[in-house]
Design a protein around this motif. Sequence first.
Motif, PDB file in Angstrom:
ATOM      1  N   SER A  80       0.839  -1.207   0.000  1.00 16.29           N
ATOM      2  CA  SER A  80       0.000   0.000   0.000  1.00 16.29           C
ATOM      3  C   SER A  80       0.871   1.253   0.000  1.00 16.29           C
ATOM      4  CB  SER A  80      -0.889  -0.014   1.251  1.00 16.29           C
ATOM      5  OG  SER A  80      -1.396   1.260   1.514  1.00 16.29           O
ATOM      6  N   PRO A  81       0.378   2.355  -0.607  1.00 14.96           N
ATOM      7  CA  PRO A  81       1.137   3.621  -0.571  1.00 14.96           C
ATOM      8  C   PRO A  81       1.532   4.042   0.848  1.00 14.96           C
ATOM      9  CG  PRO A  81      -0.714   3.830  -2.083  1.00 14.96           C
ATOM     10  CD  PRO A  81      -0.842   2.488  -1.427  1.00 14.96           C
ATOM     11  N   ILE A  82       0.693   3.731   1.835  1.00 17.52           N
ATOM     12  CA  ILE A  82       0.995   4.115   3.216  1.00 17.52           C
ATOM     13  C   ILE A  82       2.243   3.395   3.722  1.00 17.52           C
ATOM     14  CG2 ILE A  82       0.137   3.962   5.611  1.00 17.52           C
ATOM     15  CD1 ILE A  82      -1.013   6.239   3.874  1.00 17.52           C
ATOM     16  N   VAL A  83       2.437   2.149   3.292  1.00 22.39           N
ATOM     17  CA  VAL A  83       3.640   1.400   3.683  1.00 22.39           C
ATOM     18  C   VAL A  83       4.878   2.140   3.168  1.00 22.39           C
ATOM     19  CG1 VAL A  83       4.911  -0.773   3.394  1.00 22.39           C
ATOM     20  CG2 VAL A  83       2.426  -0.819   3.774  1.00 22.39           C
ATOM     21  N   PHE A  84       4.780   2.661   1.940  1.00 21.12           N
ATOM     22  CA  PHE A  84       5.924   3.371   1.357  1.00 21.12           C
ATOM     23  C   PHE A  84       6.084   4.777   1.934  1.00 21.12           C
ATOM     24  CE2 PHE A  84       5.387  -0.053  -1.670  1.00 21.12           C
ATOM     25  CZ  PHE A  84       6.706  -0.439  -1.870  1.00 21.12           C
ATOM     26  N   LEU A  85       4.971   5.378   2.375  1.00 20.18           N
ATOM     27  CA  LEU A  85       5.065   6.669   3.072  1.00 20.18           C
ATOM     28  C   LEU A  85       5.916   6.492   4.326  1.00 20.18           C
ATOM     29  CD1 LEU A  85       4.171   9.625   3.759  1.00 20.18           C
ATOM     30  CD2 LEU A  85       2.176   8.641   4.876  1.00 20.18           C
ATOM     31  N   PHE A  86       5.638   5.431   5.071  1.00 14.31           N
ATOM     32  CA  PHE A  86       6.398   5.180   6.293  1.00 14.31           C
ATOM     33  C   PHE A  86       7.822   4.736   5.987  1.00 14.31           C
ATOM     34  CE2 PHE A  86       4.454   5.901  10.275  1.00 14.31           C
ATOM     35  CZ  PHE A  86       5.370   5.480  11.224  1.00 14.31           C
ATOM     36  N   PHE A  87       8.014   3.989   4.883  1.00 15.46           N
ATOM     37  CA  PHE A  87       9.366   3.591   4.479  1.00 15.46           C
ATOM     38  C   PHE A  87      10.226   4.838   4.266  1.00 15.46           C
ATOM     39  CE2 PHE A  87      12.257   3.171   0.806  1.00 15.46           C
ATOM     40  CZ  PHE A  87      13.177   2.279   1.334  1.00 15.46           C
ATOM     41  N   GLY A  88       9.690   5.824   3.546  1.00 13.90           N
ATOM     42  CA  GLY A  88      10.423   7.081   3.320  1.00 13.90           C
ATOM     43  C   GLY A  88      10.725   7.784   4.623  1.00 13.90           C
ATOM     44  N   GLY A  89       9.740   7.782   5.532  1.00 21.10           N
ATOM     45  CA  GLY A  89       9.947   8.388   6.851  1.00 21.10           C
ATOM     46  C   GLY A  89      11.045   7.690   7.629  1.00 21.10           C
ATOM     47  N   PHE A  90      11.056   6.353   7.551  1.00 24.54           N
ATOM     48  CA  PHE A  90      12.094   5.568   8.234  1.00 24.54           C
ATOM     49  C   PHE A  90      13.486   5.886   7.681  1.00 24.54           C
ATOM     50  CE2 PHE A  90       9.280   1.721   9.618  1.00 24.54           C
ATOM     51  CZ  PHE A  90       8.838   2.457  10.708  1.00 24.54           C
ATOM     52  N   VAL A  91      13.584   6.002   6.363  1.00 22.74           N
ATOM     53  CA  VAL A  91      14.884   6.294   5.730  1.00 22.74           C
ATOM     54  C   VAL A  91      15.374   7.670   6.172  1.00 22.74           C
ATOM     55  CG1 VAL A  91      16.049   6.740   3.525  1.00 22.74           C
ATOM     56  CG2 VAL A  91      14.536   4.770   3.745  1.00 22.74           C
ATOM     57  N   LEU A 201      -6.060   2.753   6.139  1.00 22.23           N
ATOM     58  CA  LEU A 201      -7.433   2.218   6.169  1.00 22.23           C
ATOM     59  C   LEU A 201      -8.389   3.179   5.473  1.00 22.23           C
ATOM     60  CD1 LEU A 201      -9.575   0.164   7.399  1.00 22.23           C
ATOM     61  CD2 LEU A 201      -9.762   1.794   9.281  1.00 22.23           C
ATOM     62  N   LEU A 202      -8.270   4.469   5.776  1.00 22.55           N
ATOM     63  CA  LEU A 202      -9.175   5.467   5.191  1.00 22.55           C
ATOM     64  C   LEU A 202      -9.017   5.543   3.678  1.00 22.55           C
ATOM     65  CD1 LEU A 202      -8.788   8.320   7.852  1.00 22.55           C
ATOM     66  CD2 LEU A 202     -10.811   6.904   7.472  1.00 22.55           C
ATOM     67  N   GLU A 203      -7.769   5.482   3.209  1.00 21.89           N
ATOM     68  CA  GLU A 203      -7.527   5.574   1.752  1.00 21.89           C
ATOM     69  C   GLU A 203      -7.940   4.288   1.047  1.00 21.89           C
ATOM     70  OE1 GLU A 203      -3.638   6.925   0.616  1.00 21.89           O
ATOM     71  OE2 GLU A 203      -3.770   8.730   1.855  1.00 21.89           O
ATOM     72  N   ASN A 204      -7.585   3.124   1.633  1.00 23.18           N
ATOM     73  CA  ASN A 204      -7.873   1.832   0.986  1.00 23.18           C
ATOM     74  C   ASN A 204      -9.356   1.508   0.948  1.00 23.18           C
ATOM     75  OD1 ASN A 204      -5.151   1.532   0.732  1.00 23.18           O
ATOM     76  ND2 ASN A 204      -5.016  -0.441   1.755  1.00 23.18           N
ATOM     77  N   LEU A 296       1.195  15.504  -6.764  1.00 21.04           N
ATOM     78  CA  LEU A 296       2.056  15.135  -5.634  1.00 21.04           C
ATOM     79  C   LEU A 296       1.230  14.502  -4.529  1.00 21.04           C
ATOM     80  CD1 LEU A 296       4.594  18.007  -4.753  1.00 21.04           C
ATOM     81  CD2 LEU A 296       5.133  15.674  -5.409  1.00 21.04           C
ATOM     82  N   SER A 297       1.732  13.434  -3.925  1.00 17.10           N
ATOM     83  CA  SER A 297       1.077  12.853  -2.747  1.00 17.10           C
ATOM     84  C   SER A 297       2.120  12.773  -1.637  1.00 17.10           C
ATOM     85  CB  SER A 297       0.540  11.456  -3.064  1.00 17.10           C
ATOM     86  OG  SER A 297       1.618  10.545  -3.212  1.00 17.10           O
ATOM     87  N   ASP A 298       1.659  12.578  -0.405  1.00 14.19           N
ATOM     88  CA  ASP A 298       2.592  12.469   0.721  1.00 14.19           C
ATOM     89  C   ASP A 298       3.557  11.306   0.526  1.00 14.19           C
ATOM     90  OD1 ASP A 298       1.516  14.637   2.048  1.00 14.19           O
ATOM     91  OD2 ASP A 298       0.081  13.441   3.190  1.00 14.19           O
ATOM     92  N   THR A 299       3.056  10.213  -0.072  1.00 14.41           N
ATOM     93  CA  THR A 299       3.910   9.033  -0.303  1.00 14.41           C
ATOM     94  C   THR A 299       4.985   9.335  -1.340  1.00 14.41           C
ATOM     95  OG1 THR A 299       2.105   7.537   0.260  1.00 14.41           O
ATOM     96  CG2 THR A 299       3.909   6.613  -1.031  1.00 14.41           C
ATOM     97  N   ILE A 300       4.603  10.009  -2.433  1.00 13.82           N
ATOM     98  CA  ILE A 300       5.589  10.361  -3.483  1.00 13.82           C
ATOM     99  C   ILE A 300       6.693  11.227  -2.883  1.00 13.82           C
ATOM    100  CG2 ILE A 300       5.919  11.735  -5.594  1.00 13.82           C
ATOM    101  CD1 ILE A 300       3.119  10.744  -6.486  1.00 13.82           C
TER     102      ILE A 300
END
Length: 476
Positions: A80-91, A201-204, A296-300
């Motif tokens: 999910s895009p949210i998983v990648f949003l958090f991945f970017g945050g973790f990096v 959850l809200l987006e999916n 643009l999205s927060d995940t991008i």
Amino acid sequence: MELSKKLGLFIGPLLFVILVNLPFDIISPKGDPVIAVAFWMVIWWITEAVSISVTALLPLVLFPLLKVMPIGDVGANYGSPIVFLFFGGFVMALALEKVNLHKRIALNIIKLTGTTPNKVVLGFMIATASLSMWISNTASTVVMLPIAMSVIQLLIDDADGFTRADRNFALSVMLGIAFSANAGGIATVIGTPPNSVLIGLLENEYQIEISFLKWMVIGVPFSFTMIAISYFVLVKVMFPNKNLKFHASKEVIHAELKKLGPTSGKEKMVLLIFGITVFLWIFRTLINKIFPGLGLSDTIISVLAAVGLFSIPYNLKKGDFIIHWRDTEKLAWGILILFGGGLALAKGMSVSGIVDMVAAAIAASEVSILVTASLLIVLMLFMTELMSNVALIAVLAPVVAGIAIGLEVPILYLLIPVTMASSCAFMLPMATPPNAIVFASGFIKVHEMARVGFILNIIAVALLIVLFQFVLPLVF
């Protein structure tokens, strides 16, 4: 292996087998397998019989076998895009930690707030909360603890020994760090995993998007109100440190800053990328209006920041970059899988009709909306003292959404305060990593944390009910 873990390891799958093979329907032919999987996951999550991230993989195996969803549909939740949003945050957090920028920021905040005892406590709390907004609450606590220990050691070593006032100061600092780390994460989407589970959850499921800025509009005021109240309760009510005077703390802060040396080129690069990323997150909606085709999205933005940190060279000749892939060994990969498992479980509850059934049952009842919201907030807040808040949100958020639909209340009004409640566990050492870390320092007894934590839990419940009743209808 603890007895609870041994029991959980066998009870989880055993209960699953029993529920799947019952000769009658509990809910419906399609809903029962999802309930069975959910019970297995909850038992393993509560007992921590295996890693909570391993438990999150169960839907990927069981949902296709039980014909709940094809594997492609289940697997989509783990990407999910949210998983990648958090991945970017973790990096980004990884880069801040690698160049020691998080420590420099924290020390400078403490330096600014002053060095009288209460101001030192306030400095530690503001610094911890500021870090926790962007990096994990565990990492922010780990950064602050040794600095706090150095300051406390000065009191232990002084002429009058470790007095009651000294002890009160130590308790205030230690608990202040833990409580600020917990509350600070509420302020941003990437600050704490439950926030991201909710956004996903809200987006999916409901195609509702909450931007980074919109979350901060409610998250930052709540977070800092909670921190201000925690500070007041600690230093004025529970552990006042009257007549305590010491000035050597200033020397500790200066010594720590001196160890870091002047700001390095890498620190400046990370700070620039971090600043640009936060700017884009906050002004994304405005940028998309100015450039309609951009999308643009927060995940991008988050992934773009991660790519930048890996690929913008610090020294091209030497092939030196800010972070290298080998640095991701420290990344919390398990949390990313946990997100996916939570989203998959939510999807299973949705497609099997469980959420609709909860909504219908609530619609048929005559319970007041305010009472229902208050009970859900209390339930979430006190349950999260005993189990992982991410796992709890993964299980309960879809059910809460169903309750909101049944009550004909916008789902955000219920889901946001309930999600925030999951980050307000102040009572027990095992409730959150920050609580456990400061408890391990040896300066705090369980009953002391529980006494202050209970007061703060009750205050958090009251604030979240106010948020539900008055604030959210104004914002959304």
